[in-house]
Motif scaffolding. Structure first.
Motif, PDB file in Angstrom:
ATOM      1  N   GLY A   1      49.416  28.799  38.406  1.00 49.93           N
ATOM      2  CA  GLY A   1      49.387  27.428  38.718  1.00 49.93           C
ATOM      3  C   GLY A   1      47.904  26.579  38.690  1.00 49.93           C
ATOM      4  N   LEU A   2      47.089  27.403  38.192  1.00 55.58           N
ATOM      5  CA  LEU A   2      45.582  27.019  38.164  1.00 55.58           C
ATOM      6  C   LEU A   2      45.501  26.232  36.820  1.00 55.58           C
ATOM      7  CD1 LEU A   2      43.323  29.619  39.364  1.00 55.58           C
ATOM      8  CD2 LEU A   2      44.362  27.849  40.322  1.00 55.58           C
TER       9      LEU A   2
ATOM     10  N   VAL B   1      42.818  21.851  33.922  1.00 60.56           N
ATOM     11  CA  VAL B   1      42.945  22.633  35.037  1.00 60.56           C
ATOM     12  C   VAL B   1      43.758  21.663  35.855  1.00 60.56           C
ATOM     13  CG1 VAL B   1      41.484  23.185  36.927  1.00 60.56           C
ATOM     14  CG2 VAL B   1      40.351  23.314  34.908  1.00 60.56           C
ATOM     15  N   LYS B   2      44.694  22.703  36.726  1.00 60.24           N
ATOM     16  CA  LYS B   2      45.462  21.677  37.296  1.00 60.24           C
ATOM     17  C   LYS B   2      45.463  22.058  38.888  1.00 60.24           C
ATOM     18  CE  LYS B   2      49.308  19.556  36.711  1.00 60.24           C
ATOM     19  NZ  LYS B   2      50.769  19.960  37.008  1.00 60.24           N
ATOM     20  N   SER B   3      44.818  23.032  39.267  1.00 60.64           N
ATOM     21  CA  SER B   3      44.670  23.446  40.803  1.00 60.64           C
ATOM     22  C   SER B   3      43.563  24.500  40.970  1.00 60.64           C
ATOM     23  CB  SER B   3      45.997  23.783  41.314  1.00 60.64           C
ATOM     24  OG  SER B   3      45.531  24.485  42.585  1.00 60.64           O
ATOM     25  N   SER B   4      42.820  24.297  42.078  1.00 58.72           N
ATOM     26  CA  SER B   4      41.663  25.301  42.075  1.00 58.72           C
ATOM     27  C   SER B   4      42.021  26.507  43.007  1.00 58.72           C
ATOM     28  CB  SER B   4      40.400  24.352  42.598  1.00 58.72           C
ATOM     29  OG  SER B   4      40.881  23.892  43.680  1.00 58.72           O
ATOM     30  N   SER B   5      43.079  26.389  43.720  1.00 60.15           N
ATOM     31  CA  SER B   5      43.493  27.619  44.469  1.00 60.15           C
ATOM     32  C   SER B   5      44.761  28.129  44.100  1.00 60.15           C
ATOM     33  CB  SER B   5      43.530  26.971  46.067  1.00 60.15           C
ATOM     34  OG  SER B   5      44.512  27.712  47.007  1.00 60.15           O
ATOM     35  N   ALA B   6      44.838  29.340  43.957  1.00 55.93           N
ATOM     36  CA  ALA B   6      46.206  29.969  43.719  1.00 55.93           C
ATOM     37  C   ALA B   6      47.037  29.891  45.071  1.00 55.93           C
ATOM     38  CB  ALA B   6      46.025  31.333  42.979  1.00 55.93           C
ATOM     39  N   PHE B   7      46.266  30.527  45.943  1.00 57.79           N
ATOM     40  CA  PHE B   7      46.997  30.309  47.048  1.00 57.79           C
ATOM     41  C   PHE B   7      47.716  28.950  47.646  1.00 57.79           C
ATOM     42  CE2 PHE B   7      46.778  30.210  52.078  1.00 57.79           C
ATOM     43  CZ  PHE B   7      47.799  30.818  52.324  1.00 57.79           C
TER      44      PHE B   7
END
Lengths: 229, 229
Positions: free
Chosen positions: B61-62, B73-79
């Motif tokens: 999902g990053l 880039v879609k997100s900075s946190s996999a968590f």
DNA sequence: TTTAGAAAAGTTGTAGGATGATTGGACTTA
DNA sequence: TAAGTCCAATCATCCTACAACTTTTCTAAA
């Protein structure tokens, strides 16, 4: 408004299929997957496509590959793995505080929503605690203790709470067992378990919360004392 | 006992490098990554290796790839993504209950550990709430409200609690805004915010917990009433 | 027969090339 | 100017080849 078409890529289709095969239990944890060559034929995709799918699941923590040996199932829950990694990056005390938050909420909800089946499961797990305590087996006691607390969380009838608790407790427990066993410190007062169970049975929300606070604070003090030695 | 060697595969090395470039902010959300051909040269790996790395991050999902367009880039946190997906699979009520658990714990810890800087941040965010309320802007108010609660969580000085709260609240908020705005229902009693702040300032743990309970229960009732319509 | 070591077979890791599908922008033309 | 066409860039998929590692099988010596 038209719905967007969004065709899934071949890789994503294979990923989903493998995820489902793992989640459904067709491939269980520890099982070895067929070799790439065979999976290529079964999914009817090229080696690159298959490898990209497998690599995505390896990075997610569901699979593990070893060159020359093969690919095995490592976990059945990507969410569990993500939470596991997060717990490992945190201190035991931080994690215990989060666990307390979840446990308190769970006890409160359980006191409201518990049914007969829930009460039965809780009672059974207390017996296990008592048994392990009498045998003086620390590891077995802690395991039974976890089962008791999971029964409470289950009685909250909140699946999300359940999943969070499950995956936060799991990695935490191994640290705790390590500390406890190494210290050989162990005393069990069974009253607290019975009192908590009784409060939930009587649907006494305040008492349930209070007992959870007592339990966790005792636990925290114990851990702190051991860590300071 | 010898330490295990465990050489990281090339793919995993590239994955880690990309993750760090995103986490460090070198590639920000929305940014477009260089084309495969260029990344191949920069990381000095083959096309397959690079694609497997990117695919792993897409599935996490990053990143997001679009044929013919590129990779962004879609997100900075996999968590965060993992938690996000979990929240989406749960009902709003379930998620609200988990949020209450975290918020209660946060308020309690904040009452103990808050410092001057924390109090200042909380005071500022209350002003924002008041401002938005006076303007009658629901969306802006909810946003300011979230900032206030995040300030409380931050004052708990528990990073794990903070991360959990952050990533559970984020996807929840969009559902709430949707409901609230659609319903056009909106009334704000600012007392509760001030009282909660005062309790934390005075380090009155019991009062802090009590106000959080009041706040969230009001909130829950509001949502429930709207959903039933 | 046993066993240590070499050889072979099987598996994943990495590389490079070729073609198809899709997108976005440049270009053309009315 | 505006609509449509064309083209270059980019990702998606497939293919072959070889390297590196592991497990199994075979071989030869003790």
């Amino acid at each position: 408004m038209l719905k967007k078409t969004e065709r899934l890529s071949l890789v994503e289709q294979v990923v989903i299929q493998i995820e489902q095969l793992i989640e459904s239990g067709h491939w269980q944890i520890g099982d070895q997957l067929p070799a790439e060559m065979q999976l290529m034929k079964e999914f009817d995709v090229s080696r690159n496509t298959l490898r990209e799918a497998i690599r995505a699941l390896v990075h997610a923590g569901l699979l593990e590959t070893k060159q020359g040996s093969g690919t095995v199932v490592k976990s059945s829950s990507a969410f569990g793995v993500a939470l596991h990694r997060q717990v490992e990056k945190s201190s035991i005390m931080e994690t215990l505080e989060v666990r307390l938050a979840l446990e308190r909420e769970a006890a409160q909800l359980a006191a409201i929503r518990r049914n007969d089946h829930d009460l039965e499961a809780m009672t059974e797990s207390i017996q296990l605690c008592k048994l392990a305590s009498e045998k003086g087996n620390v590891q077995e006691f802690l395991q039974a203790d976890i089962i008791f607390h999971k029964a409470i969380v289950k009685a909250s009838h909140n699946k999300m709470l359940e999943r969070l608790y499950e995956h936060i407790t799991e990695p935490l427990q191994s640290s705790i067992v390590e500390i406890m066993v190494a210290d050989a410190y162990f005393n069990y007062s069974e009253e607290i378990h019975y009192e908590l169970l009784e409060a939930i049975k009587q649907q006494d929300v305040q008492a349930a919360i209070s007992y959870v606070n007592t339990y966790i604070n005792d636990f925290r003090e114990k851990i702190k004392r051991i860590q300071e030695d």
